[in-house]
Write a protein that holds these residues in place. Structure first.
Motif, short mmCIF file in Angstrom:
data_model
loop_
_atom_site.label_atom_id
_atom_site.label_comp_id
_atom_site.label_asym_id
_atom_site.label_seq_id
_atom_site.Cartn_x
_atom_site.Cartn_y
_atom_site.Cartn_z
N ARG A 80 38.94 24.23 28.93
CA ARG A 80 38.67 23.31 27.83
C ARG A 80 37.19 22.96 27.72
O ARG A 80 36.67 22.81 26.62
CB ARG A 80 39.49 22.01 28.02
N GLY A 81 36.52 22.85 28.87
CA GLY A 81 35.11 22.46 28.84
C GLY A 81 34.18 23.59 28.47
O GLY A 81 33.09 23.36 27.95
N GLN A 82 34.62 24.84 28.75
CA GLN A 82 33.79 26.00 28.41
C GLN A 82 34.65 27.02 27.68
O GLN A 82 34.98 28.08 28.23
CB GLN A 82 33.18 26.59 29.68
N PRO A 83 35.06 26.71 26.45
CA PRO A 83 35.95 27.62 25.72
C PRO A 83 35.36 29.01 25.51
O PRO A 83 36.09 29.99 25.41
CB PRO A 83 36.18 26.90 24.39
N GLY A 84 34.03 29.09 25.45
CA GLY A 84 33.41 30.41 25.31
C GLY A 84 33.71 31.29 26.50
O GLY A 84 34.04 32.47 26.34
N TRP A 85 33.61 30.71 27.69
CA TRP A 85 33.94 31.47 28.91
C TRP A 85 35.39 31.90 28.89
O TRP A 85 35.72 33.03 29.24
CB TRP A 85 33.66 30.61 30.14
N HIS A 86 36.27 30.97 28.49
CA HIS A 86 37.70 31.27 28.46
C HIS A 86 38.00 32.43 27.53
O HIS A 86 38.78 33.33 27.87
CB HIS A 86 38.46 30.02 28.00
N ARG A 87 37.36 32.45 26.36
CA ARG A 87 37.61 33.53 25.41
C ARG A 87 37.05 34.86 25.91
O ARG A 87 37.71 35.90 25.79
CB ARG A 87 36.99 33.18 24.05
N VAL A 88 35.85 34.83 26.47
CA VAL A 88 35.25 36.08 26.98
C VAL A 88 36.09 36.64 28.12
O VAL A 88 36.37 37.85 28.18
CB VAL A 88 33.80 35.83 27.44
N ALA A 89 36.49 35.77 29.03
CA ALA A 89 37.34 36.22 30.14
C ALA A 89 38.66 36.78 29.63
O ALA A 89 39.15 37.79 30.12
CB ALA A 89 37.59 35.06 31.11
N GLY A 90 39.23 36.12 28.61
CA GLY A 90 40.48 36.59 28.04
C GLY A 90 40.35 37.97 27.43
O GLY A 90 41.26 38.80 27.54
N ARG A 91 39.22 38.23 26.78
CA ARG A 91 39.01 39.54 26.17
C ARG A 91 38.90 40.65 27.22
O ARG A 91 39.16 41.82 26.92
CB ARG A 91 37.75 39.51 25.31
N LEU A 92 38.51 40.29 28.42
CA LEU A 92 38.50 41.27 29.52
C LEU A 92 39.87 41.35 30.19
O LEU A 92 40.33 42.43 30.55
CB LEU A 92 37.44 40.86 30.55
N LEU A 93 40.53 40.20 30.32
CA LEU A 93 41.79 40.16 31.05
C LEU A 93 42.91 40.90 30.33
O LEU A 93 43.72 41.58 30.98
CB LEU A 93 42.21 38.70 31.29
N VAL A 94 43.00 40.77 29.02
CA VAL A 94 44.09 41.42 28.30
C VAL A 94 44.04 42.94 28.47
O VAL A 94 45.07 43.56 28.83
CB VAL A 94 44.10 41.02 26.82
N PRO A 95 42.89 43.61 28.26
CA PRO A 95 42.86 45.06 28.52
C PRO A 95 43.17 45.41 29.97
O PRO A 95 43.88 46.38 30.24
CB PRO A 95 41.43 45.46 28.14
N CYS A 96 42.65 44.63 30.92
CA CYS A 96 42.92 44.92 32.34
C CYS A 96 44.42 44.79 32.63
O CYS A 96 45.00 45.61 33.34
CB CYS A 96 42.13 43.97 33.23
N GLY A 97 45.03 43.73 32.09
CA GLY A 97 46.45 43.55 32.30
C GLY A 97 47.28 44.64 31.67
O GLY A 97 48.26 45.13 32.26
N LEU A 98 46.90 45.07 30.47
CA LEU A 98 47.63 46.15 29.82
C LEU A 98 47.46 47.47 30.57
O LEU A 98 48.42 48.24 30.70
CB LEU A 98 47.14 46.31 28.37
N VAL A 99 46.26 47.73 31.06
CA VAL A 99 46.05 48.94 31.87
C VAL A 99 46.93 48.90 33.11
O VAL A 99 47.58 49.89 33.47
CB VAL A 99 44.56 49.07 32.27
N ALA A 100 46.99 47.74 33.78
CA ALA A 100 47.82 47.61 34.97
C ALA A 100 49.29 47.85 34.65
O ALA A 100 50.00 48.57 35.36
CB ALA A 100 47.62 46.22 35.59
N ALA A 101 49.77 47.23 33.56
CA ALA A 101 51.18 47.36 33.21
C ALA A 101 51.53 48.78 32.77
O ALA A 101 52.53 49.37 33.22
CB ALA A 101 51.53 46.37 32.10
N LEU A 102 50.70 49.37 31.91
CA LEU A 102 51.02 50.68 31.37
C LEU A 102 50.88 51.79 32.40
O LEU A 102 51.69 52.73 32.42
CB LEU A 102 50.12 50.97 30.16
N THR A 103 49.89 51.70 33.28
CA THR A 103 49.79 52.71 34.33
C THR A 103 50.93 52.55 35.34
O THR A 103 51.42 53.54 35.90
CB THR A 103 48.44 52.63 35.07
N GLY A 104 51.36 51.30 35.57
CA GLY A 104 52.52 51.10 36.43
C GLY A 104 53.76 51.75 35.84
O GLY A 104 54.56 52.38 36.55
#
Length: 215
Positions: A80-104
């Motif tokens: 909440r205090g640094q929404p910019g960080w949260h959004r940037v991290a989210g943009r990295l996390l979603v592809p990483c999570g999808l790569v993990a799920a799909l390769t699994g």
């Protein structure tokens, strides 16, 4: 002690616990990468990875980044205090999570099952791998529609599944201490229990308290 310091203390303990669970897949993945890049001899356990190393390498990198970085998304001060960080991290996390799920899923479909695995465990992996990918996609669609509570709920569910290996290490360790090496059925149920435990905790977190506006 102020309410702020209490909340920070709780957030710190939560992140530490999540990173501790993340350490299991991260360390195991690091050992597997060292094995793949170090010219290890083929064994029944690693033959399928040596035959097709790209999916397992992508899986390890995706899971490691997703579980470790994802832990910090649970810190309210960052969310909440640094929404910019949260959004940037989210943009990295979603592809990483999808790569993990799909390769699994790829490894489950197309690589040979080791001796200690079986069809029940393969079914669990298909169900939870698909659920993880679906959760991330639904979470992404929700935030684009401005549905922040739904976004939060789906992302928590996806992270809980991605962190399954950490809880599975605990369920298997408990079995080893009590009953020794598990058989094929017991191992499948122990791994399935790790995912189920995480999902139960995730649903409790989602329903325990509504997400504040803007989280």
């Amino acid at each position: 002690m102020t309410d702020t310091s209490v909340h920070r203390g709780r957030a710190g303990r939560l992140v530490a616990a999540l990173i501790a669970l993340s350490a299991v897949p991260v360390l195991a993945g690091g050992l597997r990468l060292a094995e793949l890049t170090g010219g290890a001899a083929a064994t029944p356990d690693n033959a399928r990875f040596l035959a097709a190393p790209v999916p397992i390498v992508l899986h390890i990198i995706g899971v490691s980044a997703y579980t470790v970085l994802g832990a910090f998304q649970f810190v309210p001060r960052l969310r909440r205090g640094q929404p910019g960080w949260h959004r940037v991290a989210g943009r990295l996390l979603v592809p990483c999570g999808l790569v993990a799920a799909l390769t699994g899923l790829w490894l489950t479909f197309f690589s040979a099952l080791p001796e200690h695995d079986g069809p029940l465990l393969a079914a669990f992996r298909l169900v939870f791998g698909t659920a993880m990918a679906a959760s991330l996609v639904l979470g992404l669609l929700a935030v684009r529609r401005g549905e922040l509570a739904r976004h939060r709920a789906w992302m928590i569910r996806g992270y809980a599944i991605g962190l399954g290996a950490g809880t599975q290490a605990l369920t298997q360790s408990a079995w080893h201490l009590i009953a020794g090496t598990p058989g094929e059925l017991a191992r499948a149920l122990l791994l399935g229990a790790g995912w189920v435990i995480n999902m139960v905790v995730a649903e409790w977190v989602i329903r325990r308290r509504p997400a504040p506006l803007g989280s």
